[in-house]
Design a protein around this motif. Sequence first.
Motif, mmCIF file in Angstrom:
data_model
loop_
_atom_site.group_PDB
_atom_site.id
_atom_site.type_symbol
_atom_site.label_atom_id
_atom_site.label_comp_id
_atom_site.label_asym_id
_atom_site.label_seq_id
_atom_site.Cartn_x
_atom_site.Cartn_y
_atom_site.Cartn_z
ATOM 1 N N THR A 1 17.577 -2.481 -0.833
ATOM 2 C CA THR A 1 18.193 -3.370 -2.129
ATOM 3 C C THR A 1 17.357 -3.672 -3.019
ATOM 4 O OG1 THR A 1 19.475 -4.182 -0.362
ATOM 5 C CG2 THR A 1 19.307 -5.242 -2.602
ATOM 6 N N LYS A 2 16.161 -3.936 -2.920
ATOM 7 C CA LYS A 2 14.994 -4.295 -3.743
ATOM 8 C C LYS A 2 14.393 -3.314 -4.453
ATOM 9 C CE LYS A 2 14.119 -8.912 -1.732
ATOM 10 N NZ LYS A 2 13.129 -9.924 -1.239
ATOM 11 N N LYS A 3 14.334 -2.049 -3.828
ATOM 12 C CA LYS A 3 13.807 -0.815 -4.260
ATOM 13 C C LYS A 3 12.225 -0.886 -4.351
ATOM 14 C CE LYS A 3 17.499 1.186 -7.219
ATOM 15 N NZ LYS A 3 18.376 0.324 -7.145
ATOM 16 N N SER A 4 12.054 -1.536 -3.100
ATOM 17 C CA SER A 4 10.444 -1.820 -2.808
ATOM 18 C C SER A 4 9.794 -1.252 -1.848
ATOM 19 C CB SER A 4 10.522 -3.453 -2.873
ATOM 20 O OG SER A 4 10.778 -4.059 -3.927
ATOM 21 N N VAL A 5 8.670 -1.242 -1.730
ATOM 22 C CA VAL A 5 8.109 -0.645 -0.662
ATOM 23 C C VAL A 5 6.527 -1.505 -0.471
ATOM 24 C CG1 VAL A 5 6.756 0.824 -1.929
ATOM 25 C CG2 VAL A 5 6.997 1.302 0.592
ATOM 26 N N TYR A 6 6.331 -1.632 0.955
ATOM 27 C CA TYR A 6 5.232 -2.501 1.305
ATOM 28 C C TYR A 6 4.317 -1.657 1.948
ATOM 29 C CZ TYR A 6 9.073 -5.695 -0.355
ATOM 30 O OH TYR A 6 9.867 -6.224 -0.909
ATOM 31 N N LEU A 7 3.037 -2.235 1.979
ATOM 32 C CA LEU A 7 1.950 -1.495 2.783
ATOM 33 C C LEU A 7 1.240 -2.868 3.417
ATOM 34 C CD1 LEU A 7 0.576 1.025 4.018
ATOM 35 C CD2 LEU A 7 -0.874 0.987 2.220
ATOM 36 N N GLN A 8 1.307 -2.906 4.754
ATOM 37 C CA GLN A 8 0.408 -3.939 5.274
ATOM 38 C C GLN A 8 -0.728 -3.099 6.051
ATOM 39 O OE1 GLN A 8 1.025 -7.429 5.765
ATOM 40 N NE2 GLN A 8 -1.351 -7.333 6.893
ATOM 41 N N MET A 9 -1.760 -3.675 5.456
ATOM 42 C CA MET A 9 -3.155 -3.226 6.119
ATOM 43 C C MET A 9 -3.911 -3.883 6.808
ATOM 44 S SD MET A 9 -4.080 -0.951 2.436
ATOM 45 C CE MET A 9 -4.494 -2.487 1.644
ATOM 46 N N ASN A 10 -4.180 -3.633 8.119
ATOM 47 C CA ASN A 10 -4.812 -4.133 9.124
ATOM 48 C C ASN A 10 -6.162 -3.557 9.337
ATOM 49 O OD1 ASN A 10 -2.718 -6.539 8.949
ATOM 50 N ND2 ASN A 10 -1.788 -5.488 10.482
ATOM 51 N N SER A 11 -7.158 -4.311 9.886
ATOM 52 C CA SER A 11 -8.622 -3.848 10.352
ATOM 53 C C SER A 11 -8.906 -3.003 9.565
ATOM 54 C CB SER A 11 -8.365 -2.912 11.762
ATOM 55 O OG SER A 11 -7.631 -3.999 12.557
ATOM 56 N N LEU A 12 -9.137 -3.176 8.180
ATOM 57 C CA LEU A 12 -9.655 -2.595 6.922
ATOM 58 C C LEU A 12 -11.006 -2.217 7.192
ATOM 59 C CD1 LEU A 12 -7.680 -4.366 4.066
ATOM 60 C CD2 LEU A 12 -7.573 -1.840 4.507
ATOM 61 N N LYS A 13 -11.329 -0.890 6.722
ATOM 62 C CA LYS A 13 -12.474 -0.444 6.925
ATOM 63 C C LYS A 13 -13.276 -0.225 5.595
ATOM 64 C CE LYS A 13 -11.302 2.117 11.133
ATOM 65 N NZ LYS A 13 -11.284 3.293 11.774
ATOM 66 N N PRO A 14 -14.393 -0.058 5.419
ATOM 67 C CA PRO A 14 -15.409 0.497 4.064
ATOM 68 C C PRO A 14 -14.604 1.676 3.396
ATOM 69 C CG PRO A 14 -16.961 -0.646 5.263
ATOM 70 C CD PRO A 14 -15.674 -0.220 6.437
ATOM 71 N N GLU A 15 -14.355 2.658 4.241
ATOM 72 C CA GLU A 15 -13.657 3.838 3.800
ATOM 73 C C GLU A 15 -12.444 3.924 3.318
ATOM 74 O OE1 GLU A 15 -14.331 4.352 8.252
ATOM 75 O OE2 GLU A 15 -15.233 3.427 6.904
ATOM 76 N N ASP A 16 -11.570 2.623 3.594
ATOM 77 C CA ASP A 16 -10.445 2.532 2.848
ATOM 78 C C ASP A 16 -10.515 2.076 1.619
ATOM 79 O OD1 ASP A 16 -8.822 2.903 5.347
ATOM 80 O OD2 ASP A 16 -9.475 1.001 6.131
ATOM 81 N N THR A 17 -11.528 1.759 1.210
ATOM 82 C CA THR A 17 -11.676 1.548 -0.302
ATOM 83 C C THR A 17 -11.220 2.473 -1.263
ATOM 84 O OG1 THR A 17 -13.647 -0.002 0.068
ATOM 85 C CG2 THR A 17 -13.472 0.801 -2.348
ATOM 86 N N ALA A 18 -10.481 2.138 -2.190
ATOM 87 C CA ALA A 18 -9.934 3.326 -3.074
ATOM 88 C C ALA A 18 -8.742 2.630 -4.288
ATOM 89 C CB ALA A 18 -9.068 4.468 -2.388
#
Length: 117
Positions: A74-91
């Motif tokens: 309905t909102k034309k939206s998308v979400y990304l819940q990011m847990n346990s983040l690691k340095p290699e997730d940096t971007a």
Amino acid sequence: QVQLVESGGGLVQPGGSLRLSCSASGTIFSIYSMGWYRQAPGKQRELVAAITFGGNTNLADSVKGRFTISGDNTKKSVYLQMNSLKPEDTAVYYCGAGRVGVLPRYWGQGTQVTVSS
């Protein structure tokens, strides 16, 4: 013109969490999937997670068990819940929208995610 607006990026310590949001606006055609890609300096852009408007999801192996993608048709939206983040997730994380199984037709400007102590 289609606009994808992203939010939620920032600086977080390893093991922390962030929630990215992306909302589409404008007259949009042939959009059946939305998702997230990321690109680190000197590296290729890669798929992180995608979701179809039917609810099917696709996650990169590197984020399975840590990230969750969800959407609101309905909102034309998308979400990304990011847990346990690691340095290699940096971007820089980019929101995309388009047809299923192909590179997104529409892109957001990107939001920086930095995981560092």
